[in-house]
Design an enzyme around this catalytic site. Structure first.
Site, PDB file in Angstrom:
ATOM      1  N   GLU A   1       0.725  -0.619  -5.077  1.00  0.00           N
ATOM      2  CA  GLU A   1      -0.310   0.406  -5.196  1.00  0.00           C
ATOM      3  C   GLU A   1       0.364   1.767  -5.298  1.00  0.00           C
ATOM      4  O   GLU A   1       0.823   2.325  -4.314  1.00  0.00           O
ATOM      5  CB  GLU A   1      -1.253   0.376  -3.994  1.00  0.00           C
ATOM      6  CG  GLU A   1      -2.487   1.231  -4.212  1.00  0.00           C
ATOM      7  CD  GLU A   1      -2.632   2.420  -3.290  1.00  0.00           C
ATOM      8  OE1 GLU A   1      -3.581   3.192  -3.470  1.00  0.00           O
ATOM      9  OE2 GLU A   1      -1.793   2.603  -2.368  1.00  0.00           O
TER      10      GLU A   1
ATOM     11  N   ASP B   1       0.816  -1.216   0.000  1.00  0.00           N
ATOM     12  CA  ASP B   1       0.000   0.000   0.000  1.00  0.00           C
ATOM     13  C   ASP B   1       0.848   1.263   0.000  1.00  0.00           C
ATOM     14  O   ASP B   1       1.847   1.361   0.725  1.00  0.00           O
ATOM     15  CB  ASP B   1      -0.887  -0.025   1.258  1.00  0.00           C
ATOM     16  CG  ASP B   1      -1.783   1.189   1.371  1.00  0.00           C
ATOM     17  OD1 ASP B   1      -2.742   1.286   0.590  1.00  0.00           O
ATOM     18  OD2 ASP B   1      -1.509   2.044   2.239  1.00  0.00           O
TER      19      ASP B   1
HETATM   20  C1  GLC Z   1      -3.987   3.624  -0.144  1.00  0.00           C
HETATM   21  C2  GLC Z   1      -5.361   3.048   0.120  1.00  0.00           C
HETATM   22  C3  GLC Z   1      -6.234   4.111   0.692  1.00  0.00           C
HETATM   23  C4  GLC Z   1      -5.612   4.633   1.957  1.00  0.00           C
HETATM   24  C5  GLC Z   1      -4.164   5.072   1.741  1.00  0.00           C
HETATM   25  C6  GLC Z   1      -3.447   5.271   3.032  1.00  0.00           C
HETATM   26  O1  GLC Z   1      -4.028   4.614  -1.110  1.00  0.00           O
HETATM   27  O2  GLC Z   1      -5.898   2.502  -1.051  1.00  0.00           O
HETATM   28  O3  GLC Z   1      -7.528   3.625   0.940  1.00  0.00           O
HETATM   29  O4  GLC Z   1      -6.361   5.718   2.429  1.00  0.00           O
HETATM   30  O5  GLC Z   1      -3.426   4.103   1.032  1.00  0.00           O
HETATM   31  O6  GLC Z   1      -3.142   4.044   3.643  1.00  0.00           O
END
Ligand code: GLC
Length: 628
Positions: free
Chosen positions: A310, A268
């Site tokens: 991500e 993430d």
């Molecule tokens: C990523 C997640 C999101 C979250 C962020 C902080 O972008 O998809 O939902 O708010 O990380 O962890």
């Protein structure tokens, strides 16, 4: 005479270490080699890798071997993902087991359980504020339950994806609590400052992720007199990846989760992992060194496990998460195709695919090494209008103007818009407006139903199916977001929950409607028609070998501005994914198609021959074809 030819487990480890050592140590040397503790860190990391391998269950070691032998397993067309919140979809982990038949019926072979590790109490940013990475959220069950889900999925040939938040921990994490209590060792796990001098200098070039409810990137804590780096919410403390101890701790956690039976780790918010004064502190070169090193650790101790990165960033910035240049083939196996998602919505609003075609042709190569896209139309997050000023300028329009148009369109305010959505994190300083909303509501179903317009409702369903056909045919693992297969509408009830009301992303995080799902095979409703349409698309995807993720995707310049055409150049023959974004019929000349290598005029999606009318094929609004 029988020979003793079976490789022993420690030999296998040694071979894998030798394979990936050149990907690992040079990265760590560059990141940490200048630190006095580097030699000790190196030893400890090697021990962690050995220990994780020694602890790895037998069935997972077998899987390691199998996937070493079949490295394209995740690129095959039989992979189809589904993403859900455990509580909203099933209740808890045990109850997820009861829902696997439903997922199998839909055609799913990969399941992303949204954040399931133990979050902080209260608002936890949907679970992305983790206080214990080695425990499951008690509301969902236990680590044993998670292992049972992993085993049950594996028995059905399905994969398990879980989130590993790399950029930050909850401020309630044990490390953070020790830091707060004044322990300097743990203070060095985070980014803490005695005064606001440095934070202010960093702020000059930082952007705000949550400007509405968490403005600024630092938080002052009077109780221990420090400024703490908090990119996201106040309760999410950014980790200090310049400290090798952080690398070691997170690697141990990663291997621990791998040994519980996880197939894919969704890493993430990786873009934010490295900070450099005078920059946006996103996608710095060190981020890619860290990610390559983490990847190498898995390749050594648990090679069956993949990394989904991500990074929701601009097109040109996104590609390096698959590894570019020296990192080629050594970084993420999967990364979200954010641009495809944004361009889908762009083309749907404008009924014009020229910008989409340009962006895909200019910024993305036909193939990736050891990797493929995670393709999606909706997820749990908002949509940020990642259309660059440069890409807009190619069409003589202004970037800020076009982004504002898209936000207005999908909020439902632009005249003639079919969408119903909500603003997320409007930033008056930059003019940035992001949008929340479910696939079906953004595609027009909510408005159509509220106006009792059956024709418009059907058109909305067709838009949802157009999107699903696109992500199933583009190249990559399509990720279906929970409820989208049933054309689920926006859920406004979040406004009544104090811990959700500030965050419009809950608009598209509804409870699964199982009563509706029960009607999926028989009813003549938008929901049931949508389900059957998605199910058909996924079944056809599995049957069409040309849709393998390793098959190059070339985006063709369509002769008609409403069509998006993705050619898949397979060794057997070409397949053209043809997607009609215009709201009228389009007529594509057969000669143009023949020039692209189409000979049979057979549509693999509908499994039917395509008739020629006056030397053209006729495409109704929202048509999608996989033509060979
Ligand atoms: C990523 C997640 C999101 C979250 C962020 C902080 O972008 O998809 O939902 O708010 O990380 O962890």
């Amino acid at each position: 005479m029988a020979r003793k030819a079976v490789a022993k487990d420690d030999e296998i480890f040694a071979l894998r270490l030798a394979r990936s050592a050149p990907d690992l140590w040079p990265m760590l040397e560059r990141l940490y080699g200048h630190r006095a503790e580097y030699p000790a860190f190196r030893d400890r990391l090697l021990t962690a890798l050995r220990t994780a391998w020694a602890d790895r269950p037998k069935d997972l070691r077998r899987l390691d071997l199998q996937r070493d032998l079949e490295p394209d397993w995740f690129q095959r067309p039989d992979r189809v993902g589904y993403v859900f919140y455990i509580d909203r979809f099933a209740g808890d982990l045990r109850k997820v087991l009861d829902k696997l038949d439903y997922l199998e019926d839909l055609g799913v072979s990969y399941v992303h359980l949204m954040p399931c590790l133990k979050p902080r109490p209260g608002d936890s940013d949907g679970g992305y504020s983790v206080m214990d990475y080695r425990a499951v959220n008690p509301a969902y069950g236990t680590m044993e339950d998670l292992e049972s889900v992993a085993t049950a999925l594996r028995a059905r040939g399905m994969n398990l994806c879980v989130d590993l938040v790399l950029n930050h921990t909850a401020k309630e994490h044990d490390w953070a609590e020790r830091a707060r209590a004044g322990d300097p060792t743990y203070q060095d796990y985070y980014l803490m400052f005695d005064s606001d001098t440095e934070p202010k200098r960093f702020e000059e070039t930082l952007v705000e992720v949550f400007p509405d409810n968490a403005p600024g990137n630092f938080t002052y804590y009077p109780d221990f007199g420090k400024w703490v780096w908090t990119t996201f919410n106040e309760h999410q403390w950014d980790l200090n990846w310049a400290n090798p101890q952080v690398f070691l701790e997170i690697t141990e956690i990663m291997l621990f989760l791998a040994n519980r039976g996880v197939d894919v780790l969704r890493l993430d918010a990786v873009a934010f992992m490295w900070k450099r004064l005078g920059t946006r502190c996103q996608s710095e070169p060190e981020v890619h060194m860290l990610l390559q090193a983490l990847r190498a650790c898995c390749r050594i101790a648990c090679p069956a496990v993949l990394h989904l990165e991500e990074a929701i960033v601009a097109p040109a910035e996104m590609l390096p998460y698959f590894g570019r240049g020296a990192h080629d083939g050594k970084e993420g196996n999967l990364a979200y195709h954010n641009s495809l998602m944004v361009q889908f919505w762009n083309a749907l609003a404008t009924r014009d695919t020229r910008m989409m075609t340009h962006v895909m042709q200019t910024h993305f190569p036909p193939v990736l090494t050891n990797a493929t896209y995670a393709t999606y139309i909706r997820c749990h997050d908002d949509i940020g209008w990642a259309v660059t000023d440069e890409d807009a300028a190619v069409f003589g329009i202004s970037g800020p103007g076009h982004r504002a148009y898209l936000a207005d369109f999908y909020e439902g305010r632009f005249p003639g818009s079919f969408a119903r959505g909500a603003l997320f994190q409007e930033n008056p300083a930059t003019g940035d407006k992001r949008i929340s909303g479910s696939f079906a509501s953004l595609a027009g179903l909510e408005k159509a139903l509220s106006e009792g317009d059956a024709g418009a409702a059907e058109q909305a369903v067709q838009r949802v199916l157009l999107g699903h056909a696109l992500i199933a045919g583009f190249g990559g693992i399509p990720l279906i977001y929970m409820g989208d297969e049933l054309a689920t509408l926006n859920d406004y009830s979040y406004r009544d929950r104090p811990d959700h009301a500030h965050d419009s992303r809950w608009l598209h995080r509804p409870m699964m409607d199982w009563a509706l799902a029960a009607t999926r095979h028989s009813a003549d409703t938008p929901a049931a028609r949508c389900f059957r349409g998605v199910r058909h698309i996924l079944a056809r995807r599995k049957a069409v070998a040309e849709l393998h993720g390793g098959v190059p995707t070339e985006i063709l310049s369509a002769p008609i501005p409403g069509l998006f055409i993705a050619a898949r150049h397979a060794p057997t023959h070409n397949l053209l994914g043809i997607y009609n974004f215009s709201e009228g019929w389009s007529h594509l000349p057969a000669d143009w198609l023949r020039a692209q290598g189409i000979t049979r005029f057979h549509d693999e999606l509908s499994e039917a021959a395509v008739a020629l009318h006056d030397g053209h094929i006729a495409l109704p609004p929202q048509a999608r074809l996989w033509l060979v």
